[in-house]
Design a protein around this motif. Structure first.
Motif, PDB file in Angstrom:
ATOM      1  N   PHE A 163     -60.066  65.183 -31.641  1.00 16.71           N
ATOM      2  CA  PHE A 163     -60.783  64.627 -31.249  1.00 16.71           C
ATOM      3  C   PHE A 163     -60.917  63.423 -29.589  1.00 16.71           C
ATOM      4  CE2 PHE A 163     -59.737  62.215 -35.810  1.00 16.71           C
ATOM      5  CZ  PHE A 163     -60.564  63.468 -35.642  1.00 16.71           C
ATOM      6  N   GLY A 164     -59.829  64.281 -28.603  1.00 11.20           N
ATOM      7  CA  GLY A 164     -59.949  64.230 -27.316  1.00 11.20           C
ATOM      8  C   GLY A 164     -60.589  64.742 -26.579  1.00 11.20           C
ATOM      9  N   VAL A 165     -60.976  66.435 -27.641  1.00 12.02           N
ATOM     10  CA  VAL A 165     -62.244  67.081 -27.271  1.00 12.02           C
ATOM     11  C   VAL A 165     -63.385  65.858 -26.604  1.00 12.02           C
ATOM     12  CG1 VAL A 165     -63.397  68.839 -26.986  1.00 12.02           C
ATOM     13  CG2 VAL A 165     -60.697  69.082 -27.076  1.00 12.02           C
ATOM     14  N   LEU A 166     -63.785  65.250 -28.439  1.00 15.28           N
ATOM     15  CA  LEU A 166     -64.809  64.540 -29.156  1.00 15.28           C
ATOM     16  C   LEU A 166     -64.718  63.680 -27.901  1.00 15.28           C
ATOM     17  CD1 LEU A 166     -64.550  64.605 -32.809  1.00 15.28           C
ATOM     18  CD2 LEU A 166     -65.790  66.231 -30.914  1.00 15.28           C
ATOM     19  N   GLU A 167     -63.886  62.652 -27.319  1.00 17.30           N
ATOM     20  CA  GLU A 167     -64.487  61.850 -26.496  1.00 17.30           C
ATOM     21  C   GLU A 167     -64.633  62.088 -24.832  1.00 17.30           C
ATOM     22  OE1 GLU A 167     -60.243  60.283 -26.532  1.00 17.30           O
ATOM     23  OE2 GLU A 167     -61.197  58.579 -28.291  1.00 17.30           O
ATOM     24  N   GLU A 168     -64.503  63.284 -24.819  1.00 15.56           N
ATOM     25  CA  GLU A 168     -64.691  64.096 -23.387  1.00 15.56           C
ATOM     26  C   GLU A 168     -66.133  64.771 -23.542  1.00 15.56           C
ATOM     27  OE1 GLU A 168     -61.956  67.667 -22.573  1.00 15.56           O
ATOM     28  OE2 GLU A 168     -60.411  66.701 -22.208  1.00 15.56           O
ATOM     29  N   ILE A 169     -66.939  65.348 -24.852  1.00 14.71           N
ATOM     30  CA  ILE A 169     -67.909  64.698 -24.034  1.00 14.71           C
ATOM     31  C   ILE A 169     -69.075  63.933 -24.947  1.00 14.71           C
ATOM     32  CG2 ILE A 169     -67.688  67.403 -24.911  1.00 14.71           C
ATOM     33  CD1 ILE A 169     -68.519  67.297 -27.539  1.00 14.71           C
ATOM     34  N   GLY A 170     -68.803  62.606 -25.209  1.00 16.91           N
ATOM     35  CA  GLY A 170     -68.807  61.402 -25.324  1.00 16.91           C
ATOM     36  C   GLY A 170     -69.636  61.197 -26.677  1.00 16.91           C
ATOM     37  N   ILE A 171     -68.767  61.617 -27.260  1.00 12.05           N
ATOM     38  CA  ILE A 171     -69.010  61.219 -29.263  1.00 12.05           C
ATOM     39  C   ILE A 171     -66.798  60.455 -30.030  1.00 12.05           C
ATOM     40  CG2 ILE A 171     -68.199  62.501 -31.695  1.00 12.05           C
ATOM     41  CD1 ILE A 171     -70.172  65.104 -30.586  1.00 12.05           C
ATOM     42  N   ASP A 172     -67.438  59.196 -29.908  1.00 13.21           N
ATOM     43  CA  ASP A 172     -66.295  58.678 -30.444  1.00 13.21           C
ATOM     44  C   ASP A 172     -66.295  59.621 -31.694  1.00 13.21           C
ATOM     45  OD1 ASP A 172     -64.898  56.467 -31.122  1.00 13.21           O
ATOM     46  OD2 ASP A 172     -66.002  54.649 -31.416  1.00 13.21           O
ATOM     47  N   PRO A 173     -64.825  59.964 -31.869  1.00 14.78           N
ATOM     48  CA  PRO A 173     -64.239  60.069 -33.323  1.00 14.78           C
ATOM     49  C   PRO A 173     -63.798  58.837 -34.434  1.00 14.78           C
ATOM     50  CG  PRO A 173     -62.728  60.475 -31.918  1.00 14.78           C
ATOM     51  CD  PRO A 173     -63.723  59.520 -30.805  1.00 14.78           C
ATOM     52  N   SER A 174     -63.374  57.862 -33.851  1.00 17.19           N
ATOM     53  CA  SER A 174     -63.291  56.927 -34.265  1.00 17.19           C
ATOM     54  C   SER A 174     -64.540  56.270 -36.389  1.00 17.19           C
ATOM     55  CB  SER A 174     -62.894  55.027 -33.830  1.00 17.19           C
ATOM     56  OG  SER A 174     -63.789  54.576 -33.259  1.00 17.19           O
ATOM     57  N   GLY A 175     -63.164  56.056 -37.178  1.00 16.93           N
ATOM     58  CA  GLY A 175     -64.315  55.327 -37.910  1.00 16.93           C
ATOM     59  C   GLY A 175     -64.976  56.176 -38.994  1.00 16.93           C
ATOM     60  N   GLN A 176     -64.158  57.543 -39.433  1.00 20.65           N
ATOM     61  CA  GLN A 176     -64.270  58.789 -39.354  1.00 20.65           C
ATOM     62  C   GLN A 176     -65.743  59.530 -39.083  1.00 20.65           C
ATOM     63  OE1 GLN A 176     -65.293  56.985 -43.664  1.00 20.65           O
ATOM     64  NE2 GLN A 176     -63.451  57.377 -44.291  1.00 20.65           N
ATOM     65  N   ARG A 177     -65.462  59.475 -37.835  1.00 17.20           N
ATOM     66  CA  ARG A 177     -66.978  60.262 -37.654  1.00 17.20           C
ATOM     67  C   ARG A 177     -66.233  61.523 -36.836  1.00 17.20           C
ATOM     68  NH1 ARG A 177     -68.723  57.004 -33.717  1.00 17.20           N
ATOM     69  NH2 ARG A 177     -70.226  56.756 -35.696  1.00 17.20           N
ATOM     70  N   GLY A 178     -64.524  62.011 -36.315  1.00 18.74           N
ATOM     71  CA  GLY A 178     -64.227  62.999 -36.140  1.00 18.74           C
ATOM     72  C   GLY A 178     -64.002  62.962 -37.781  1.00 18.74           C
ATOM     73  N   VAL A 179     -63.183  62.901 -38.233  1.00 19.32           N
ATOM     74  CA  VAL A 179     -62.803  63.409 -39.691  1.00 19.32           C
ATOM     75  C   VAL A 179     -64.126  64.633 -40.286  1.00 19.32           C
ATOM     76  CG1 VAL A 179     -62.645  63.149 -42.238  1.00 19.32           C
ATOM     77  CG2 VAL A 179     -60.994  62.298 -39.735  1.00 19.32           C
ATOM     78  N   HIS A 180     -65.413  63.000 -40.414  1.00 15.00           N
ATOM     79  CA  HIS A 180     -66.210  63.990 -41.131  1.00 15.00           C
ATOM     80  C   HIS A 180     -67.177  65.183 -39.777  1.00 15.00           C
ATOM     81  CE1 HIS A 180     -67.749  61.724 -44.309  1.00 15.00           C
ATOM     82  NE2 HIS A 180     -66.756  60.659 -44.576  1.00 15.00           N
ATOM     83  N   LEU A 181     -67.371  65.403 -38.954  1.00 11.72           N
ATOM     84  CA  LEU A 181     -67.018  66.321 -38.064  1.00 11.72           C
ATOM     85  C   LEU A 181     -66.272  67.556 -38.207  1.00 11.72           C
ATOM     86  CD1 LEU A 181     -68.342  64.513 -34.695  1.00 11.72           C
ATOM     87  CD2 LEU A 181     -69.665  65.694 -36.331  1.00 11.72           C
ATOM     88  N   LEU A 182     -65.315  67.499 -38.201  1.00  9.27           N
ATOM     89  CA  LEU A 182     -64.040  68.385 -38.937  1.00  9.27           C
ATOM     90  C   LEU A 182     -64.061  68.938 -40.306  1.00  9.27           C
ATOM     91  CD1 LEU A 182     -60.617  67.306 -37.576  1.00  9.27           C
ATOM     92  CD2 LEU A 182     -62.013  69.123 -36.940  1.00  9.27           C
ATOM     93  N   PHE A 183     -64.787  67.893 -41.353  1.00  7.01           N
ATOM     94  CA  PHE A 183     -65.267  68.686 -42.177  1.00  7.01           C
ATOM     95  C   PHE A 183     -66.595  69.142 -42.461  1.00  7.01           C
ATOM     96  CE2 PHE A 183     -68.281  67.580 -45.472  1.00  7.01           C
ATOM     97  CZ  PHE A 183     -67.887  67.371 -46.208  1.00  7.01           C
ATOM     98  N   ALA A 184     -67.644  68.824 -41.601  1.00 12.11           N
ATOM     99  CA  ALA A 184     -69.099  68.939 -41.550  1.00 12.11           C
ATOM    100  C   ALA A 184     -68.521  70.995 -40.812  1.00 12.11           C
ATOM    101  CB  ALA A 184     -69.968  68.641 -40.347  1.00 12.11           C
ATOM    102  N   LEU A 185     -67.601  71.374 -39.758  1.00 10.31           N
ATOM    103  CA  LEU A 185     -67.461  72.376 -39.053  1.00 10.31           C
ATOM    104  C   LEU A 185     -66.648  73.105 -40.128  1.00 10.31           C
ATOM    105  CD1 LEU A 185     -68.083  71.010 -36.727  1.00 10.31           C
ATOM    106  CD2 LEU A 185     -66.484  71.791 -35.495  1.00 10.31           C
ATOM    107  N   THR A 186     -66.351  72.719 -41.419  1.00  9.22           N
ATOM    108  CA  THR A 186     -65.261  73.740 -42.451  1.00  9.22           C
ATOM    109  C   THR A 186     -65.671  74.059 -43.185  1.00  9.22           C
ATOM    110  OG1 THR A 186     -63.030  72.179 -41.692  1.00  9.22           O
ATOM    111  CG2 THR A 186     -63.210  73.602 -43.758  1.00  9.22           C
ATOM    112  N   VAL A 187     -66.257  73.355 -43.797  1.00 16.67           N
ATOM    113  CA  VAL A 187     -67.378  73.648 -45.094  1.00 16.67           C
ATOM    114  C   VAL A 187     -68.675  74.759 -44.534  1.00 16.67           C
ATOM    115  CG1 VAL A 187     -66.880  71.539 -46.655  1.00 16.67           C
ATOM    116  CG2 VAL A 187     -69.003  71.880 -44.915  1.00 16.67           C
TER     117      VAL A 187
END
Length: 347
Positions: free
Chosen positions: A136-160
């Motif tokens: 989530f820290g890396v996401l913030e570094e590139i301008g993506i807010d991981p809050s509101g489930q966004r970070g978890v959904h991105l991890l889900f997308a990368l996993t599936v």
């Protein structure tokens, strides 16, 4: 087949009365073990393994790369043998992505965002992986807010999509509940690829959960009923149909000579959760108490002779607090022993 016989067979095929030699074998028997509660998921494997198994034994299997945790089906985290992840996602990923698409659009997740995350994370995941908070820290570094489930959904997308998995367990004092995300291509050394993955998914479900129906498989796998019927048809030659629409594996595992009458099963355990019809193992009057409730939780259960007789909590078992019983047990000492085995597991 009487209901009591269904329970006896499920205890056997699930590895509770016919345990495996090690936790990796227990995972292979069930194929995918529901594990959003990581402690419960690890205990599910220990409860199906011979001898005294400790938390560190299960964690070692994750650290070796024998086991991984991923969103394998129904958008839910499961523990799975690493070698089986690829072909299982080949069957289930599209359905999961379809079901997550609406929420991901609401969160502003699109292909461009996912590609940007892959580019940013790939070099940093090569040396031991990253925890969720570090990602989530890396996401913030590139301008993506991981809050509101966004970070978890991105991890889900990368996993599936097969980019990352949850692998080595983060070493901490006490019971650690966190893993490092690692690159799947680098972490998974061995890949199984059955000739017919859809049929194989049905076979592996029945071999680890039978007796069961196609509707049970559809619930467990998250696949539509039509696709589930197709899976059963393609797997028919490898299964035994003991009643109309009821399937078991062709080679029943051998029951242990000495087997417990009572099991303390963790939250979301496969013995309860992995069927569309749970009344085989739990009286209808008690289903609401076990769950899933409105919050989606499924409580840890006490099972005697295959029947749910009460609930308990992981924390309470560690401190020998009494369980909540729906019906009096036939053997109170066996209940105490079952809870003691969990306490020893996490000690």
């Amino acid at each position: 087949m009487k209901t009591s016989q269904w329970r006896e067979e499920r205890l056997r095929f699930q590895g509770l009365t016919a345990p495996e030699a090690d936790v990796t074998g227990a995972a292979a028997r069930l194929l995918a073990v529901q594990s959003q509660d990581f402690t419960a998921g690890r205990w599910a494997l220990a409860a199906r393994t011979k001898g005294d198994v400790h938390l560190r034994d299960v964690d070692a299997a994750f650290d070796r790369g024998d086991l991984v945790r991923a969103w394998t089906m129904r958008g839910t985290l499961h523990t799975i043998p690493a070698r089986d992840l690829g072909w299982v996602l080949e069957v289930t990923a599209a359905r999961q992505q379809q079901q997550a698409a609406s929420r991901q659009r609401q969160l502003g997740i699109d292909d461009a965002m996912v590609d940007a995350v892959v580019r940013a994370l790939t070099p940093r995941l090569r040396d031991g992986g990253l925890t969720r908070s570090e990602i989530f820290g890396v996401l913030e570094e590139i301008g993506i807010d991981p809050s509101g489930q966004r970070g978890v959904h991105l991890l889900f997308a990368l996993t599936v999509s097969g980019v990352v998995v949850q692998g080595p367990v983060v070493a901490r004092e006490g019971i650690t509940r966190e893993q490092r995300f690692v690159l799947a291509a680098a972490h998974i050394r061995d890949h199984a690829r059955p000739e017919d993955p859809l049929a194989e998914l049905f076979v592996r479900y029945i071999e680890g959960h039978g007796p069961a129906r196609v509707t049970d498989f559809a619930w467990w796998s998250g696949l539509p009923l039509g696709r589930s019927r197709e899976a059963a048809e393609r797997a028919a030659a490898r299964m035994s149909e003991i009643e109309d629409g009821v399937f078991v594996g062709r080679t029943p595992p051998r029951r242990a000579a000495k087997r417990a009458s009572v099991f303390a099963l963790g939250a979301f355990d496969e013995y309860y959760i992995s069927y569309a019809d749970r009344t085989v193992v739990c009286a209808p009057d008690h289903l609401a108490a076990v769950g899933p409730g409105k919050n989606g939780m499924v409580r840890a259960t006490l099972v005697e002779h295959g029947r749910v007789i009460g609930c308990w909590t992981h924390a309470a078992a560690a401190h020998t607090a009494p369980p909540t019983l729906f019906t009096p047990p036939e053997d109170s000492a066996a209940v105490t022993a079952a809870l003691a085995r969990f306490a020893a597991f996490i000690a």
